[in-house]
Scaffold this active site. Structure first.
Site, mmCIF file in Angstrom:
data_model
loop_
_atom_site.group_PDB
_atom_site.id
_atom_site.type_symbol
_atom_site.label_atom_id
_atom_site.label_comp_id
_atom_site.label_asym_id
_atom_site.label_seq_id
_atom_site.Cartn_x
_atom_site.Cartn_y
_atom_site.Cartn_z
ATOM 1 N N TYR A 188 16.036 29.827 10.770
ATOM 2 C CA TYR A 188 14.658 30.495 10.954
ATOM 3 C C TYR A 188 14.426 30.684 12.475
ATOM 4 O O TYR A 188 14.761 29.557 13.236
ATOM 5 C CB TYR A 188 13.502 29.761 10.556
ATOM 6 C CG TYR A 188 13.044 29.843 9.144
ATOM 7 C CD1 TYR A 188 12.841 31.192 8.422
ATOM 8 C CD2 TYR A 188 13.330 28.886 8.173
ATOM 9 C CE1 TYR A 188 12.660 31.368 7.452
ATOM 10 C CE2 TYR A 188 12.853 29.069 6.796
ATOM 11 C CZ TYR A 188 12.421 30.189 6.373
ATOM 12 O OH TYR A 188 12.216 30.438 5.070
ATOM 13 N N LYS A 233 0.864 -1.199 -0.010
ATOM 14 C CA LYS A 233 -0.025 0.041 0.021
ATOM 15 C C LYS A 233 0.822 1.153 0.017
ATOM 16 O O LYS A 233 2.125 1.377 0.250
ATOM 17 C CB LYS A 233 -1.067 -0.034 1.374
ATOM 18 C CG LYS A 233 -0.002 0.151 2.580
ATOM 19 C CD LYS A 233 -1.065 -0.209 3.714
ATOM 20 C CE LYS A 233 -0.374 -0.302 5.066
ATOM 21 N NZ LYS A 233 -1.193 -0.837 6.096
#
Ligand SMILES: *Cc1c(COP(=O)(O)O)cnc(C)c1O
Length: 377
Positions: free
Chosen positions: A267, A42
């Protein structure tokens, strides 16, 4: 958009070792023998590419495959075309949503019937076709996610005609905490699964995922459904990982700079240099599935040396402390390891506070994927 493989210098390389996937399947198959071993593919085989993975596993002898969605099953059957062997089966774990039953039938997919409603719709199609239709049946033994509830099972016991026209090939359930052998829920689910299976004595019993295989023979029944372990995920917490590593991820050095003691990086300036430092910037970020929760936690490797990740992970870059690496070796374009044998997917997951499944299924679309050691070649 140009495909990354069309460029002569890809920004990041994801190597996927098909030989290791085949070896992992063979280890799981020999652990469960004489019970059969399937494969869960999957989510594009946990992000690694369902088509090459299924081709590799078919070659290794696997004949039972599982996807989550009808769309995944259809895409896989279409991609494999005539290479899909007549004796191989493809199961759809979610079953068919209303209206998708015909697609299942047309593409040779076996739905997992998870509810009375799904049973009713598959039965209606069987009636219309004038023949019994094969399907897997899932009972809920504790997950409370997919599968027939105890109330629904009691209804089936009382009204057995609800199953007319359905040829149950598999009876299955899913384990909640199989990676933790000490969790008492394993024994409880085993007991409930035995009772469930007694309702369909001719169908193959199928309980174990990767971790369930390592809970011992009692959990093997007729068929197991490993996913994660095929791709190198450690199946049991607190035990050595018997699986071979499958992925190797490398990014490229873009540039580097010197910063002074007391300078901050990235950041929000979450990291400050304690000494004069050399900061290198590497071409992978959270848009590539290199999770932001790895900020200031993971380590990269260059030339055998460890480069601690410093500051925030950005969308397209990470910054590392390369002070201990000679400046003349830090050439633009140089390859830097992000996932390797030292910091594998399991270690990285721990750093990120998640599981290795999420590391794998997050691996981004910008990587140039290279398939190595194809056993079919
Ligand atoms: C995803 C899944 C599996 C595979 O589990 P792993 O832990 O990856 O081995 C097996 N069964 C079901 C129902 C699943 O959803």
């Amino acid at each position: 958009m140009m495909t990354p493989s069309a460029l002569s210098c890809a920004a990041a390389l994801l190597d996927i070792d098909l030989g290791a996937i085949a070896a992992n399947w063979c280890l799981l198959a020999s652990t469960t023998a004489p019970a059969r071993c399937g494969a869960v593919v999957k989510a594009d085989a946990y992000g690694l590419g369902a088509v090459p993975v299924v081709r590799t596993l078919l070659h290794a002898g696997c004949r039972e495959f599982f996807v989550a969605l009808v769309e995944e099953g259809v895409a896989l059957r279409q991609a494999l075309g005539g290479a899909w062997p007549a004796d191989a089966r493809l199961h759809v774990l979610h079953g068919a949503l209303p209206g998708a039953e015909r697609d299942c039938l047309a593409h040779g997919l076996l739905p997992v019937l998870n509810s009375l409603d799904q049973i009713e719709r598959w039965q209606a199609l069987a009636r219309e076709q004038g023949r019994a239709l094969p399907a897997a049946i899932q009972g809920d033994t504790g997950m409370a996610r997919l599968g027939l509830s105890p109330v629904e099972l009691a209804r089936l016991d009382a009204e057995p005609a609800r199953l007319d026209g359905i040829a149950a090939t598999l009876v299955m359930s899913h384990l909640v905490s199989a990676e933790d052998a000490a969790d008492p829920v394993n024994a409880l689910q085993l007991q409930r699964f035995r009772a469930l299976r007694a309702r369909w004595p001719r169908a193959a019993g199928c309980l174990a995922n990767s971790s369930g295989i390592f809970l011992g023979r009692d959990f093997h029944f007729d068929l197991s459904r490993p996913g994660a372990a095929l791709y190198g995920v450690a199946p049991m917490t607190g035990r050595p990982n018997p699986m071979r590593a499958v992925v190797h991820l490398q990014g490229r050095l873009i540039q580097w700079r010197e910063v002074a003691a007391g300078d901050a990086v990235g950041y929000n300036h979450t990291w400050t240099a304690a000494r004069a430092s050399r900061i290198a910037t590497v071409s992978v970020g959270y848009a590539d599935g290199y999770l932001r929760s790895l900020s200031s936690r993971a380590q990269l490797r260059f030339d055998g040396k460890t480069l601690p990740l410093v500051g925030r992970v950005s969308m397209d870059t990470v910054t590392v402390d390369a002070t201990d690496v000679p400046a003349d070796t830090l050439q633009p374009g140089a390859l830097v390891d992000l996932i390797d044998s030292v910091q594998d997917i399991n270690a990285l997951a721990q750093q990120a506070g998640t599981n290795a499944y999420e590391i794998l299924t997050s691996l981004g679309p910008r990587y140039r994927r290279q398939y190595l050691n194809d056993p079919r070649a």
